[in-house]
Design an enzyme around this catalytic site. Structure first.
Site, PDB file in Angstrom:
ATOM      1  N   CYS A  47     -35.425 -12.409  18.295  1.00 11.07           N
ATOM      2  CA  CYS A  47     -36.269 -11.396  17.664  1.00 11.07           C
ATOM      3  C   CYS A  47     -37.738 -11.789  17.853  1.00 11.07           C
ATOM      4  O   CYS A  47     -38.122 -12.926  17.560  1.00 11.07           O
ATOM      5  CB  CYS A  47     -35.932 -11.308  16.182  1.00 11.07           C
ATOM      6  SG  CYS A  47     -36.992 -10.170  15.275  1.00 11.07           S
ATOM      7  N   CYS A  50     -39.125 -12.647  14.137  1.00 13.53           N
ATOM      8  CA  CYS A  50     -38.671 -13.762  13.290  1.00 13.53           C
ATOM      9  C   CYS A  50     -37.907 -14.837  14.038  1.00 13.53           C
ATOM     10  O   CYS A  50     -37.540 -15.856  13.445  1.00 13.53           O
ATOM     11  CB  CYS A  50     -37.845 -13.238  12.119  1.00 13.53           C
ATOM     12  SG  CYS A  50     -36.132 -12.826  12.544  1.00 13.53           S
ATOM     13  N   CYS A  96     -33.064  -5.970  13.417  1.00 11.12           N
ATOM     14  CA  CYS A  96     -32.814  -7.382  13.141  1.00 11.12           C
ATOM     15  C   CYS A  96     -32.372  -7.503  11.679  1.00 11.12           C
ATOM     16  O   CYS A  96     -33.040  -6.988  10.777  1.00 11.12           O
ATOM     17  CB  CYS A  96     -34.100  -8.183  13.365  1.00 11.12           C
ATOM     18  SG  CYS A  96     -33.996  -9.899  12.821  1.00 11.12           S
ATOM     19  N   CYS A  99     -35.230  -9.681   9.541  1.00 12.08           N
ATOM     20  CA  CYS A  99     -36.589  -9.220   9.234  1.00 12.08           C
ATOM     21  C   CYS A  99     -36.742  -7.707   9.351  1.00 12.08           C
ATOM     22  O   CYS A  99     -37.833  -7.185   9.168  1.00 12.08           O
ATOM     23  CB  CYS A  99     -37.602  -9.914  10.133  1.00 12.08           C
ATOM     24  SG  CYS A  99     -37.656  -9.249  11.805  1.00 12.08           S
ATOM     25  N   CYS A 119     -29.336  -0.576  23.685  1.00 13.15           N
ATOM     26  CA  CYS A 119     -30.502  -0.192  24.477  1.00 13.15           C
ATOM     27  C   CYS A 119     -31.742  -0.675  23.726  1.00 13.15           C
ATOM     28  O   CYS A 119     -32.146  -0.076  22.726  1.00 13.15           O
ATOM     29  CB  CYS A 119     -30.516   1.323  24.655  1.00 13.15           C
ATOM     30  SG  CYS A 119     -31.858   1.900  25.702  1.00 13.15           S
TER      31      CYS A 119
HETATM   32 FE    FE Z   1     -36.187 -10.524  13.109  1.00 16.54          FE
END
Ligand code: FE
Length: 135
Positions: A47, A50, A96, A99, A119
């Site tokens: 991510c 985060c 995610c 976060c 995607c």
């Molecule tokens: Fe994240």
């Protein structure tokens, strides 16, 4: 999983403008423009906000869409999906889990064995490459 919650102002400082627009404001990068749509390097896609591991290069495939595409997440617990009715379409948004960064959308037209197509936006990801020869 413990959540990471930051104010809009803090995210804006931590991210570059494109990362902020995509990941925090549910934006979409234009196809064939992001850093990873054509990347074949081995590694883990984390991510951008985060650092949570989200996708493995082993599950990446060439979807022809111009966005980095994966047929499964590194761990289902690390990505959260929810119904998205924006832009006059019904889609499944992928975020995610830690976060709540907007990552992209999930479709059911991917390859075997899952038939899933995550995607994603390059701007919401950060590839950590595995060095050649490293265990
Ligand atoms: Fe994240």
């Amino acid at each position: 999983m413990e959540k990471i919650i930051k104010s809009d102002q803090v995210w804006r400082k931590l991210l570059n403008p494109e990362q902020y627009r995509v990941a925090r404001k549910k934006g979409t990068e234009p196809p064939f423009t992001g850093a990873y749509w054509n990347t074949k390097a081995a590694g883990v896609y984390k991510c951008a906000c985060c650092g949570l591991p989200l996708f493995d290069s082993e599950h990446k495939f060439d979807s022809g869409t111009g966005w980095p595409s994966f047929w499964q997440a590194i761990d289902e617990k690390n990505v959260h999906t929810q119904r998205d009715e924006s832009d006059d379409k019904i889609r499944t948004e992928v975020l995610c889990t830690r976060c709540a960064a907007h990552l992209g959308h999930l479709f059911n037209d991917g390859p075997a064995p899952t038939a899933l197509r995550y995607c994603m936006n390059s701007a919401a990801l950060k590839l950590v490459e595995i060095e050649a020869g490293a265990e």
